[in-house]
Every structure is written in structure tokens, then in C-alpha cells.
Design an enzyme around this catalytic site. Structure first.
Site, PDB file in Angstrom:
ATOM      1  N   PHE A   1       0.514  -1.239  -0.084  1.00  0.00           N
ATOM      2  CA  PHE A   1      -0.141   0.553  -0.203  1.00  0.00           C
ATOM      3  C   PHE A   1       1.417   1.453  -0.150  1.00  0.00           C
ATOM      4  O   PHE A   1       0.843   1.788  -0.205  1.00  0.00           O
ATOM      5  CB  PHE A   1      -0.953  -0.014   1.209  1.00  0.00           C
ATOM      6  CG  PHE A   1      -1.754   0.900   1.637  1.00  0.00           C
ATOM      7  CD1 PHE A   1      -3.561   0.869   0.179  1.00  0.00           C
ATOM      8  CD2 PHE A   1      -1.858   2.097   1.554  1.00  0.00           C
ATOM      9  CE1 PHE A   1      -4.181   2.155   0.549  1.00  0.00           C
ATOM     10  CE2 PHE A   1      -2.531   3.330   1.656  1.00  0.00           C
ATOM     11  CZ  PHE A   1      -4.244   3.384   1.476  1.00  0.00           C
TER      12      PHE A   1
ATOM     13  N   VAL B   1       3.970  -7.825  -2.665  1.00  0.00           N
ATOM     14  CA  VAL B   1       2.954  -8.865  -3.048  1.00  0.00           C
ATOM     15  C   VAL B   1       1.867  -9.027  -1.390  1.00  0.00           C
ATOM     16  O   VAL B   1       2.061  -8.262  -0.646  1.00  0.00           O
ATOM     17  CB  VAL B   1       3.659 -10.273  -2.435  1.00  0.00           C
ATOM     18  CG1 VAL B   1       4.884 -10.385  -1.183  1.00  0.00           C
ATOM     19  CG2 VAL B   1       3.041 -11.215  -2.794  1.00  0.00           C
TER      20      VAL B   1
ATOM     21  N   THR C   1     -10.740 -11.435   3.582  1.00  0.00           N
ATOM     22  CA  THR C   1     -11.307 -10.712   3.597  1.00  0.00           C
ATOM     23  C   THR C   1     -11.545  -9.093   1.963  1.00  0.00           C
ATOM     24  O   THR C   1     -10.391  -9.532   1.850  1.00  0.00           O
ATOM     25  CB  THR C   1     -10.877  -9.754   4.974  1.00  0.00           C
ATOM     26  OG1 THR C   1      -9.764  -9.049   4.838  1.00  0.00           O
ATOM     27  CG2 THR C   1     -11.131 -10.407   5.798  1.00  0.00           C
TER      28      THR C   1
ATOM     29  N   HIS D   1      -9.719  -7.586   1.864  1.00  0.00           N
ATOM     30  CA  HIS D   1      -8.425  -6.074   2.285  1.00  0.00           C
ATOM     31  C   HIS D   1      -7.773  -6.022   0.911  1.00  0.00           C
ATOM     32  O   HIS D   1      -6.931  -5.438   0.372  1.00  0.00           O
ATOM     33  CB  HIS D   1      -7.267  -6.468   3.389  1.00  0.00           C
ATOM     34  CG  HIS D   1      -6.666  -6.164   3.735  1.00  0.00           C
ATOM     35  ND1 HIS D   1      -5.703  -6.637   3.330  1.00  0.00           N
ATOM     36  CD2 HIS D   1      -5.616  -4.961   4.001  1.00  0.00           C
ATOM     37  CE1 HIS D   1      -4.521  -5.805   3.236  1.00  0.00           C
ATOM     38  NE2 HIS D   1      -4.958  -4.257   4.071  1.00  0.00           N
TER      39      HIS D   1
ATOM     40  N   PHE E   1       6.031  -2.345 -12.057  1.00  0.00           N
ATOM     41  CA  PHE E   1       5.034  -3.087 -11.467  1.00  0.00           C
ATOM     42  C   PHE E   1       5.246  -4.750 -11.368  1.00  0.00           C
ATOM     43  O   PHE E   1       5.123  -5.377 -12.481  1.00  0.00           O
ATOM     44  CB  PHE E   1       3.596  -3.116 -12.708  1.00  0.00           C
ATOM     45  CG  PHE E   1       2.791  -3.112 -11.405  1.00  0.00           C
ATOM     46  CD1 PHE E   1       2.735  -2.219 -11.187  1.00  0.00           C
ATOM     47  CD2 PHE E   1       2.224  -4.875 -11.545  1.00  0.00           C
ATOM     48  CE1 PHE E   1       1.181  -2.678 -10.262  1.00  0.00           C
ATOM     49  CE2 PHE E   1       1.373  -4.730 -10.965  1.00  0.00           C
ATOM     50  CZ  PHE E   1       0.555  -3.613 -10.405  1.00  0.00           C
TER      51      PHE E   1
END
Length: 160
Positions: A57, A78, A84, A86, A111
Site C-alpha cells: 500500500f 506482494v 476479507t 482487504h 510494476f
């Protein structure tokens, strides 16, 4: 190498590159980092800085802060699916954020973010012994090749 993947060879001599790498999943990240370093060395890039951030993030904000100081960036992370939502949030935020950095700053961002269902998929892509793919190497090579391609266009435009 995966079927359909291009073989890219490029000369990145004299380029300055930063590798921005997440810290989660140490084994996978070690493979991605080693692969990126190999890819940059194969391209003749000798000026490489590695910046570690807590997780995937955080890759976009770190890349945004570094983009103006480097010819290219390589973002490595990774994210492994859990139980969830998330996974979806982090994957989307990283992808959109890194794309925004690259487009807004015109600094190529390789990327190298693995988005996997499980740890075995990540290991298979991390460039570790026995892995099927080497996504760190691919991301580094793509970033350098993009810089070289854009500079070639700039030279052609300047001489026309």
C-alpha cells in the site's frame, strides 16, 4: 519464461534507478529484490538505490516522492488473498497509485507487484530457485526499456 512473454534486452548504462520494495512476505520479497537487481545489472545499470517501505500500500507514495530524482523506478510488493476484501483494496490502490505516479511524472515505474491467491503462487513468480517466473527481473527490465524507448523518441523528435 512464460509463453508469450517478450525477451527484452536493453542498455541502461548511465541510468539512475530506485527499487522501492515492500517488507511483507520476506522470502518472496527477497526473490523479487534479487531479480530486480539482476535485471538492472543485465541492463548495465550501476546506480541503484533500494528503498524499503512497510507494505504494498505504501509503494505509490514512496514512488511519488522519488520520481523526480530517478530515471526509472521499480515497485516490488506482494499481496496474498485472505478472507476479507482487504486484498482487493490494497491491489487496486497499489495499481492505480503506481500508474498515476508514472503517468503524472513521466517516470517509468516497473510494476513488480504480485497479486496472488496463495503463497505458493507468489513463490512461483518470485524468481526463487524452482520458480516458474522472475517478476522482479521483468519489472526492472521493463522500467529500463521504457526509459530507453522514450529517450529514443525524444531524440527523433528533436532531430526532425
Amino acid at each position: 519464461m512464460k509463453d508469450g512473454a517478450p525477451t527484452i534486452t536493453t542498455d541502461g548504462s548511465g541510468l539512475r534507478v530506485a527499487v522501492v520494495a515492500a517488507s511483507w512476505h520476506e522470502q518472496v520479497m527477497g526473490g523479487l529484490l534479487d531479480g530486480a537487481r539482476r535485471g538492472l545489472a543485465d541492463a548495465g545499470v550501476t546506480e541503484v538505490d533500494v528503498v524499503r517501505v512497510p507494505g504494498t500500500f505504501e509503494l505509490p507514495v514512496a514512488c511519488a516522492a522519488l520520481a523526480e530524482r530517478y530515471d526509472a523506478l521499480v515497485a516490488l510488493g506482494v499481496v496474498i488473498r485472505g478472507g476479507t476484501p482487504h486484498f482487493e483494496y490494497v491491489c487496486q490502490a497499489a495499481t492505480v497509485g503506481l500508474t498515476d505516479v508514472s503517468v503524472r511524472t513521466a517516470t517509468p515505474v516497473g510494476f513488480g507487484v504480485l497479486t496472488c491467491d496463495d503463497e505458493q503462487q507468489a513463490i512461483a513468480r518470485a524468481g526463487l530457485p524452482g520458480s516458474d517466473e522472475d517478476k522482479g527481473h521483468e519489472a526492472a527490465t521493463a522500467a529500463v526499456a521504457t526509459v530507453v524507448a522514450l529517450r529514443a523518441v525524444d531524440r527523433r523528435v528533436a532531430t526532425s
